[in-house]
Design a protein around this motif. Structure first.
Motif, PDB file in Angstrom:
ATOM      1  N   ILE A   1       0.841  -1.200   0.000  1.00  8.07           N
ATOM      2  CA  ILE A   1       0.000   0.000   0.000  1.00  8.07           C
ATOM      3  C   ILE A   1       0.879   1.253   0.000  1.00  8.07           C
ATOM      4  O   ILE A   1       0.589   2.231  -0.706  1.00  8.07           O
ATOM      5  N   ALA A   2       1.959   1.243   0.790  1.00  4.29           N
ATOM      6  CA  ALA A   2       2.871   2.383   0.813  1.00  4.29           C
ATOM      7  C   ALA A   2       3.467   2.635  -0.568  1.00  4.29           C
ATOM      8  O   ALA A   2       3.657   3.789  -0.986  1.00  4.29           O
ATOM      9  N   HIS A   3       3.753   1.549  -1.299  1.00  2.00           N
ATOM     10  CA  HIS A   3       4.263   1.696  -2.662  1.00  2.00           C
ATOM     11  C   HIS A   3       3.225   2.369  -3.553  1.00  2.00           C
ATOM     12  O   HIS A   3       3.556   3.227  -4.382  1.00  2.00           O
ATOM     13  N   HIS A   4       1.947   2.004  -3.381  1.00  2.00           N
ATOM     14  CA  HIS A   4       0.888   2.639  -4.169  1.00  2.00           C
ATOM     15  C   HIS A   4       0.768   4.119  -3.816  1.00  2.00           C
ATOM     16  O   HIS A   4       0.494   4.949  -4.697  1.00  2.00           O
ATOM     17  N   VAL A   5       0.951   4.454  -2.546  1.00  4.71           N
ATOM     18  CA  VAL A   5       0.903   5.859  -2.136  1.00  4.71           C
ATOM     19  C   VAL A   5       2.034   6.637  -2.811  1.00  4.71           C
ATOM     20  O   VAL A   5       1.838   7.767  -3.283  1.00  4.71           O
ATOM     21  N   ALA A   6       3.227   6.045  -2.875  1.00  7.21           N
ATOM     22  CA  ALA A   6       4.354   6.703  -3.549  1.00  7.21           C
ATOM     23  C   ALA A   6       4.059   6.895  -5.028  1.00  7.21           C
ATOM     24  O   ALA A   6       4.367   7.941  -5.607  1.00  7.21           O
ATOM     25  N   SER A   7       3.431   5.883  -5.641  1.00  5.75           N
ATOM     26  CA  SER A   7       3.064   5.996  -7.053  1.00  5.75           C
ATOM     27  C   SER A   7       2.028   7.100  -7.252  1.00  5.75           C
ATOM     28  O   SER A   7       2.084   7.856  -8.224  1.00  5.75           O
TER      29      SER A   7
ATOM     30  N   GLY B   1       1.792   9.725  -5.434  1.00  5.83           N
ATOM     31  CA  GLY B   1       2.527  10.979  -5.316  1.00  5.83           C
ATOM     32  C   GLY B   1       3.170  11.378  -6.633  1.00  5.83           C
ATOM     33  O   GLY B   1       3.196  12.562  -6.993  1.00  5.83           O
ATOM     34  N   ASP B   2       3.685  10.392  -7.384  1.00  2.00           N
ATOM     35  CA  ASP B   2       4.273  10.689  -8.690  1.00  2.00           C
ATOM     36  C   ASP B   2       3.221  11.255  -9.648  1.00  2.00           C
ATOM     37  O   ASP B   2       3.476  12.195 -10.405  1.00  2.00           O
ATOM     38  N   ARG B   3       2.020  10.671  -9.608  1.00  2.00           N
ATOM     39  CA  ARG B   3       0.945  11.162 -10.483  1.00  2.00           C
ATOM     40  C   ARG B   3       0.505  12.566 -10.080  1.00  2.00           C
ATOM     41  O   ARG B   3       0.219  13.407 -10.934  1.00  2.00           O
ATOM     42  N   LEU B   4       0.447  12.807  -8.771  1.00  2.00           N
ATOM     43  CA  LEU B   4       0.086  14.150  -8.305  1.00  2.00           C
ATOM     44  C   LEU B   4       1.155  15.167  -8.706  1.00  2.00           C
ATOM     45  O   LEU B   4       0.841  16.323  -9.004  1.00  2.00           O
ATOM     46  N   ALA B   5       2.421  14.737  -8.703  1.00  2.00           N
ATOM     47  CA  ALA B   5       3.496  15.638  -9.117  1.00  2.00           C
ATOM     48  C   ALA B   5       3.337  16.023 -10.586  1.00  2.00           C
ATOM     49  O   ALA B   5       3.570  17.184 -10.966  1.00  2.00           O
ATOM     50  N   ASP B   6       2.925  15.071 -11.415  1.00  2.00           N
ATOM     51  CA  ASP B   6       2.664  15.388 -12.824  1.00  2.00           C
ATOM     52  C   ASP B   6       1.534  16.405 -12.959  1.00  2.00           C
ATOM     53  O   ASP B   6       1.619  17.357 -13.749  1.00  2.00           O
ATOM     54  N   ALA B   7       0.461  16.200 -12.176  1.00  2.00           N
ATOM     55  CA  ALA B   7      -0.658  17.137 -12.213  1.00  2.00           C
ATOM     56  C   ALA B   7      -0.239  18.512 -11.707  1.00  2.00           C
ATOM     57  O   ALA B   7      -0.675  19.547 -12.233  1.00  2.00           O
TER      58      ALA B   7
END
Length: 256
Positions: A169-175, A177-183
């Protein structure tokens, strides 16, 4: 903390004793409210203290609830802002401790969005969530990792399995975060198109959200006992589940 007047109640924080409260007058109502919110009077110190080991978030909520009750009764309250500052998070040797800052809650940041008109300003708020040192995204990932370590510390098959699940789940949260950074980058480069005379977001009704079916306890129980290969013999079926036949299923016939 120097005050121009003497409040009826003052909340403060001591590095060793935790959150405490001092009262100006010996009023039964003040004592009653503080004891209702789990403060106990210390005869030696002449202050009210929360029980030793009270978690930080619990202490903050307790002070807020007691303050509202005092103010509703027309009493004046003062509070040291350091009460809101969370304690440092323990880190391994050689790892820089995460800085703790108050006021970075998602609720507060969401409230800011309702007053913004420029996409660049929205990008700035989103950047606070993604901040490496005190952003909500990193804090959530760290919290889940810590919960995983707690489960693994049990040193049981169930604890290790749940710990691994939490780390996924923590890995999904990090992923995420990457998508939010793109946005966030897209928002920072987006041209402002909001009319200057347009109403603020707070005055515009938000669109209805899609209803996502919730997973009920019955569904969880059924999935747990039907999908697991370790289901013991004789375990009763989940509520609403039809009993399974123990006879082997017939082999499908091949036809040409």
């Amino acid at each position: 903390m120097n005050l121009p007047y003497e409040p009826d109640v003052a909340f403060g924080v001591h590095p060793d004793l935790g959150v405490g409260a001092a009262v100006a007058d010996d009023q039964p109502h003040l004592d009653e409210v503080l004891r209702k919110h789990h403060f106990r009077y210390s005869q030696d110190l002449d202050v009210y203290l929360l029980p030793e080991g009270t978690p930080h978030n619990t202490a903050v909520r307790t002070v807020a609830a007691a303050t509202r009750e005092f103010q509703d009764a027309g009493l004046s309250v003062a509070a040291d802002p350091r009460i809101m500052l969370p304690p440092p998070v323990p880190t391994p040797d050689g790892v820089t401790a995460r800085k703790t800052q108050p006021g970075q809650s998602l609720t507060a940041l969401t409230g800011e969005l309702h007053e913004l008109r420029r996409s660049a300003d929205v990008a700035d708020v989103l950047e606070q969530i993604l901040d490496e040192h005190h952003g909500a995204g990193g804090a959530l990932e760290e919290f889940i990792d810590t919960a995983a370590a707690w489960c693994e510390r049990l040193d049981t098959p169930g604890g290790r399995e749940l710990g691994q699940h939490l780390r996924t789940i923590a890995h999904h949260v990090a992923s995420l975060g990457d998508r939010l950074a793109d946005a966030q980058l897209d928002l920072s480069a987006m041209a402002d198109v909001t009319p200057k005379d347009g109403p603020p977001l707070a005055d515009v009704p938000l669109p209805k959200r899609h209803n996502v079916p919730s997973v009920t306890h019955t569904t969880r129980a059924r999935a747990a006992v039907t999908s697991s290969t370790k289901r013991p013999d004789g375990l009763p079926a989940a509520p609403g589940e039809a009993p399974h036949s123990r006879d082997p299923a017939p082999s499908p016939r091949r036809t040409r």
